[in-house]
Motif scaffolding. Structure first.
Motif, PDB file in Angstrom:
ATOM      1  N   ALA A   1     -14.502   7.206   7.179  1.00 49.04           N
ATOM      2  CA  ALA A   1     -15.713   7.047   8.159  1.00 49.04           C
ATOM      3  C   ALA A   1     -15.434   5.684   8.877  1.00 49.04           C
ATOM      4  O   ALA A   1     -14.482   5.256   9.370  1.00 49.04           O
ATOM      5  CB  ALA A   1     -16.977   7.426   7.698  1.00 49.04           C
ATOM      6  N   GLY A   2     -16.392   5.032   8.338  1.00 43.17           N
ATOM      7  CA  GLY A   2     -16.415   3.426   9.047  1.00 43.17           C
ATOM      8  C   GLY A   2     -15.274   2.704   8.645  1.00 43.17           C
ATOM      9  O   GLY A   2     -14.543   1.949   8.983  1.00 43.17           O
ATOM     10  N   GLY A   3     -14.880   2.928   7.059  1.00 44.90           N
ATOM     11  CA  GLY A   3     -13.876   2.264   6.483  1.00 44.90           C
ATOM     12  C   GLY A   3     -13.875   0.865   6.214  1.00 44.90           C
ATOM     13  O   GLY A   3     -13.062   0.224   5.718  1.00 44.90           O
ATOM     14  N   THR A   4     -15.141   0.236   6.246  1.00 39.38           N
ATOM     15  CA  THR A   4     -15.501  -1.175   6.122  1.00 39.38           C
ATOM     16  C   THR A   4     -14.954  -1.687   4.720  1.00 39.38           C
ATOM     17  O   THR A   4     -14.656  -2.960   4.615  1.00 39.38           O
ATOM     18  CB  THR A   4     -16.889  -1.417   6.638  1.00 39.38           C
ATOM     19  N   THR A   5     -15.295  -0.801   3.722  1.00 37.20           N
ATOM     20  CA  THR A   5     -14.977  -1.315   2.420  1.00 37.20           C
ATOM     21  C   THR A   5     -13.587  -0.544   1.924  1.00 37.20           C
ATOM     22  O   THR A   5     -12.888  -1.048   1.064  1.00 37.20           O
ATOM     23  CB  THR A   5     -16.279  -0.820   1.376  1.00 37.20           C
ATOM     24  N   GLN A   6     -13.568   0.809   2.286  1.00 40.07           N
ATOM     25  CA  GLN A   6     -12.519   1.517   1.887  1.00 40.07           C
ATOM     26  C   GLN A   6     -11.058   1.014   2.049  1.00 40.07           C
ATOM     27  O   GLN A   6     -10.364   0.917   1.197  1.00 40.07           O
ATOM     28  CB  GLN A   6     -12.746   2.954   2.378  1.00 40.07           C
ATOM     29  N   VAL A   7     -11.003   0.562   3.482  1.00 44.78           N
ATOM     30  CA  VAL A   7      -9.745  -0.143   3.752  1.00 44.78           C
ATOM     31  C   VAL A   7      -9.348  -1.484   2.987  1.00 44.78           C
ATOM     32  O   VAL A   7      -8.175  -1.621   2.508  1.00 44.78           O
ATOM     33  CB  VAL A   7      -9.614  -0.376   5.448  1.00 44.78           C
ATOM     34  N   ASP A   8     -10.294  -2.198   2.666  1.00 46.90           N
ATOM     35  CA  ASP A   8      -9.879  -3.032   1.997  1.00 46.90           C
ATOM     36  C   ASP A   8      -9.465  -2.991   0.594  1.00 46.90           C
ATOM     37  O   ASP A   8      -8.558  -3.308  -0.058  1.00 46.90           O
ATOM     38  CB  ASP A   8     -11.288  -4.073   1.637  1.00 46.90           C
ATOM     39  N   LEU A   9      -9.940  -1.684  -0.078  1.00 48.65           N
ATOM     40  CA  LEU A   9      -9.688  -1.348  -1.362  1.00 48.65           C
ATOM     41  C   LEU A   9      -8.325  -0.656  -1.462  1.00 48.65           C
ATOM     42  O   LEU A   9      -7.622  -0.766  -2.275  1.00 48.65           O
ATOM     43  CB  LEU A   9     -10.782  -0.142  -2.060  1.00 48.65           C
ATOM     44  N   LEU A  10      -7.967   0.044  -0.289  1.00 43.27           N
ATOM     45  CA  LEU A  10      -6.378   0.330  -0.116  1.00 43.27           C
ATOM     46  C   LEU A  10      -5.460  -0.481  -0.133  1.00 43.27           C
ATOM     47  O   LEU A  10      -4.598  -0.591  -0.733  1.00 43.27           O
ATOM     48  CB  LEU A  10      -6.425   1.364   1.027  1.00 43.27           C
TER      49      LEU A  10
ATOM     50  N   PHE B   1     -13.324  -5.581 -10.839  1.00 35.55           N
ATOM     51  CA  PHE B   1     -12.945  -4.302 -10.512  1.00 35.55           C
ATOM     52  C   PHE B   1     -12.075  -4.207  -9.205  1.00 35.55           C
ATOM     53  O   PHE B   1     -11.207  -3.420  -9.227  1.00 35.55           O
ATOM     54  CB  PHE B   1     -14.251  -3.501  -9.699  1.00 35.55           C
ATOM     55  N   ARG B   2     -11.936  -5.404  -8.474  1.00 30.95           N
ATOM     56  CA  ARG B   2     -10.820  -5.699  -7.516  1.00 30.95           C
ATOM     57  C   ARG B   2      -9.725  -6.265  -7.979  1.00 30.95           C
ATOM     58  O   ARG B   2      -8.807  -6.423  -7.026  1.00 30.95           O
ATOM     59  CB  ARG B   2     -11.519  -6.320  -6.390  1.00 30.95           C
ATOM     60  N   ASP B   3      -9.559  -6.491  -9.065  1.00 30.84           N
ATOM     61  CA  ASP B   3      -8.455  -7.155  -9.656  1.00 30.84           C
ATOM     62  C   ASP B   3      -7.936  -6.208 -10.558  1.00 30.84           C
ATOM     63  O   ASP B   3      -8.295  -6.027 -11.708  1.00 30.84           O
ATOM     64  CB  ASP B   3      -8.645  -8.420 -10.436  1.00 30.84           C
ATOM     65  N   THR B   4      -6.843  -5.730 -10.209  1.00 36.42           N
ATOM     66  CA  THR B   4      -6.065  -4.589 -10.788  1.00 36.42           C
ATOM     67  C   THR B   4      -5.242  -5.025 -12.161  1.00 36.42           C
ATOM     68  O   THR B   4      -5.090  -4.210 -12.778  1.00 36.42           O
ATOM     69  CB  THR B   4      -5.128  -3.905  -9.881  1.00 36.42           C
ATOM     70  N   GLU B   5      -5.184  -6.467 -12.402  1.00 39.66           N
ATOM     71  CA  GLU B   5      -4.734  -6.956 -13.432  1.00 39.66           C
ATOM     72  C   GLU B   5      -5.683  -6.882 -14.528  1.00 39.66           C
ATOM     73  O   GLU B   5      -5.478  -7.312 -15.762  1.00 39.66           O
ATOM     74  CB  GLU B   5      -4.098  -8.237 -13.215  1.00 39.66           C
ATOM     75  N   ALA B   6      -7.113  -6.993 -14.347  1.00 41.01           N
ATOM     76  CA  ALA B   6      -8.197  -7.257 -15.119  1.00 41.01           C
ATOM     77  C   ALA B   6      -8.547  -5.846 -15.984  1.00 41.01           C
ATOM     78  O   ALA B   6      -8.245  -4.962 -15.467  1.00 41.01           O
ATOM     79  CB  ALA B   6      -9.434  -8.125 -14.549  1.00 41.01           C
TER      80      ALA B   6
ATOM     81  N   MET C   1       0.724  -1.162  -0.156  1.00 47.38           N
ATOM     82  CA  MET C   1       0.113   0.021  -0.006  1.00 47.38           C
ATOM     83  C   MET C   1       0.922   1.025  -0.102  1.00 47.38           C
ATOM     84  O   MET C   1       1.801   1.495   0.841  1.00 47.38           O
ATOM     85  CB  MET C   1      -1.109  -0.057   1.270  1.00 47.38           C
ATOM     86  N   ARG C   2       0.531   2.233  -0.854  1.00 46.79           N
ATOM     87  CA  ARG C   2       1.346   3.574  -0.792  1.00 46.79           C
ATOM     88  C   ARG C   2       1.264   4.280   0.386  1.00 46.79           C
ATOM     89  O   ARG C   2       0.196   4.060   1.145  1.00 46.79           O
ATOM     90  CB  ARG C   2       0.882   4.207  -2.112  1.00 46.79           C
ATOM     91  N   PRO C   3       2.080   5.104   0.811  1.00 39.98           N
ATOM     92  CA  PRO C   3       2.272   5.723   1.794  1.00 39.98           C
ATOM     93  C   PRO C   3       0.991   6.692   1.628  1.00 39.98           C
ATOM     94  O   PRO C   3       0.662   7.417   0.978  1.00 39.98           O
ATOM     95  CB  PRO C   3       3.637   6.763   1.877  1.00 39.98           C
ATOM     96  N   VAL C   4       0.044   6.885   2.978  1.00 39.03           N
ATOM     97  CA  VAL C   4      -0.938   7.710   3.101  1.00 39.03           C
ATOM     98  C   VAL C   4      -0.911   8.581   4.271  1.00 39.03           C
ATOM     99  O   VAL C   4      -0.564   8.058   5.279  1.00 39.03           O
ATOM    100  CB  VAL C   4      -2.138   6.758   3.240  1.00 39.03           C
ATOM    101  N   SER C   5      -1.006  10.019   4.021  1.00 36.14           N
ATOM    102  CA  SER C   5      -1.120  10.806   5.406  1.00 36.14           C
ATOM    103  C   SER C   5      -2.463  10.643   5.886  1.00 36.14           C
ATOM    104  O   SER C   5      -3.712  10.509   5.110  1.00 36.14           O
ATOM    105  CB  SER C   5      -0.681  12.232   4.756  1.00 36.14           C
TER     106      SER C   5
ATOM    107  N   ILE D   1      -5.581  -3.503  -1.449  1.00 37.28           N
ATOM    108  CA  ILE D   1      -5.551  -4.450  -2.800  1.00 37.28           C
ATOM    109  C   ILE D   1      -5.057  -3.269  -4.097  1.00 37.28           C
ATOM    110  O   ILE D   1      -5.320  -3.532  -5.151  1.00 37.28           O
ATOM    111  CB  ILE D   1      -6.797  -5.182  -3.132  1.00 37.28           C
ATOM    112  N   TYR D   2      -4.962  -2.014  -3.506  1.00 36.79           N
ATOM    113  CA  TYR D   2      -4.427  -1.089  -4.446  1.00 36.79           C
ATOM    114  C   TYR D   2      -5.581  -0.611  -5.590  1.00 36.79           C
ATOM    115  O   TYR D   2      -5.198  -0.019  -6.501  1.00 36.79           O
ATOM    116  CB  TYR D   2      -3.122  -1.269  -5.431  1.00 36.79           C
TER     117      TYR D   2
END
Length: 331
Positions: free
Chosen positions: A29-38, A122-127, A1-5, A40-41
């Motif tokens: 906010a809750g981050g329940t989906t957002q953190v997952d997306l972070l 959508f979640r596979d960055t190679e697709a 995961m890239r550095p995030v401030s 996996i890039y």
């Protein structure tokens, strides 16, 4: 995961100003989906602005008799609010069926509306995925698409919108309240979700830095006679294959008012207006329900593995309407 401030906002203006000033920043906010997306890039923001301290978690009465749900209200708290359960049971049911208890305790209403699609590609960055990387194509069209949409699709995207809550809100004509770099806005819920068309990467009409502050439920007496039905592969925790939010009133054996919306089968929470038109004033019978379901699903377009969803949605609509008439005591 890239550095995030990371920074924590204590007022709405600061939160909006910080995010709107940096195109690579976003709210957290809750981050329940957002953190997952972070992880996996799929999403790679440079800055996260935590908004959990903002005073946007209340449930308030509106002057017209409706309810305002704060954008940062937790799903679990809203689902247990007595007035919501009494006046809008379909919303409470959609919240309870929308996530596990652990996730409901963290997830916010605004985050639920803004969650990204659950398409594997959508979640596979190679697709190839036009939603994640515009212009690359849509791997789902000829790929594993059992869970994908049959309504509201385009040649560029067939991903299904995942929110259960949004389906109930669309049936009730809710209004999304926002604040942003410009003026505050009130956006009808059906306009808040965009069809993929030629621009599947654009899912909402929000400007960068525009924040969902609340959701208004209008005074809708028929909503007290409503429910949310969700069909899924497993009962414990799963996204909808097909779902129906329905509110209905029957007078003298005929339908005097009906609200109907579909989930799990469309690229956005789907207001079933064709079905509503068939049902308006019609006898509250299975034959009427069948004709309404067929009218709504007539434009459906299957893609290989998801063809079964058309019949599943048809049966789910009929089941939901039959159960509502049984509640009304007309059968």
């Amino acid at each position: 995961m890239r550095p995030v401030s990371y920074s924590r906002a204590t007022d709405v203006d600061t939160a909006i100003g910080t995010v709107s000033a940096d195109p690579e920043s976003t709210f957290l906010a809750g981050g329940t989906t957002q953190v997952d997306l972070l992880r996996i890039y799929v999403e790679q923001p440079r800055r996260l602005v935590d908004i959990n301290d903002l005073p946007l978690n209340r449930i308030e009465e509106l002057p017209d008799g409706g309810l305002r749900l704060g954008g940062l209200a937790r799903m679990s708290d809203v689902a247990e609010e007595p007035e919501l359960v009494r006046r809008y049971p379909m919303v409470a049911e959609a919240l309870l069926l929308g996530a596990s208890p652990q996730l409901r305790n963290m997830a916010t209403l605004a985050g639920n509306l803004m969650q990204r699609v659950r398409c594997t590609y959508f979640r596979d960055t190679e697709a190839a995925c036009n939603k994640r990387a515009p212009g690359t194509g849509c791997s789902a069209l000829d790929g594993i698409n059992r869970g994908h949409a049959v309504l509201g699709t385009s040649e560029h995207c067939i991903a299904t919108h995942p929110s259960d809550l949004a389906v109930a809100l669309v049936a009730l004509d809710a209004v999304v309240q926002t604040e942003g770099p410009g003026d505050a806005r009130s956006i009808p819920i059906d306009d808040f979700f965009l069809l993929p068309g030629q621009t599947p990467e654009r899912e909402h009409p929000l400007a960068h830095g525009e924040l969902v502050t609340g959701i208004d439920l209008p005074p809708t007496p028929v909503a007290a006679r409503s429910r949310y039905i969700k069909i899924r592969d497993r009962e414990s925790y799963e996204f909808a294959l097909a779902s129906v939010a329905v509110a209905m009133s029957v007078d003298g054996g005929r339908i005097s008012e009906v609200r109907l919306a579909l989930g799990g089968v469309a690229t956005k929470p789907w207001r079933a207006r064709a079905a509503e038109q068939v049902l308006d004033g019609a006898p509250a019978t299975t034959d009427s329900f069948r004709r309404a379901a067929e009218a709504e699903l007539a434009p459906a377009v299957p893609h290989g593995m998801n063809a079964f969803k058309i019949e599943l949605a048809r049966r789910t609509i009929i089941r939901a309407l039959e159960q509502m008439t049984q509640r009304e005591g007309t059968t």
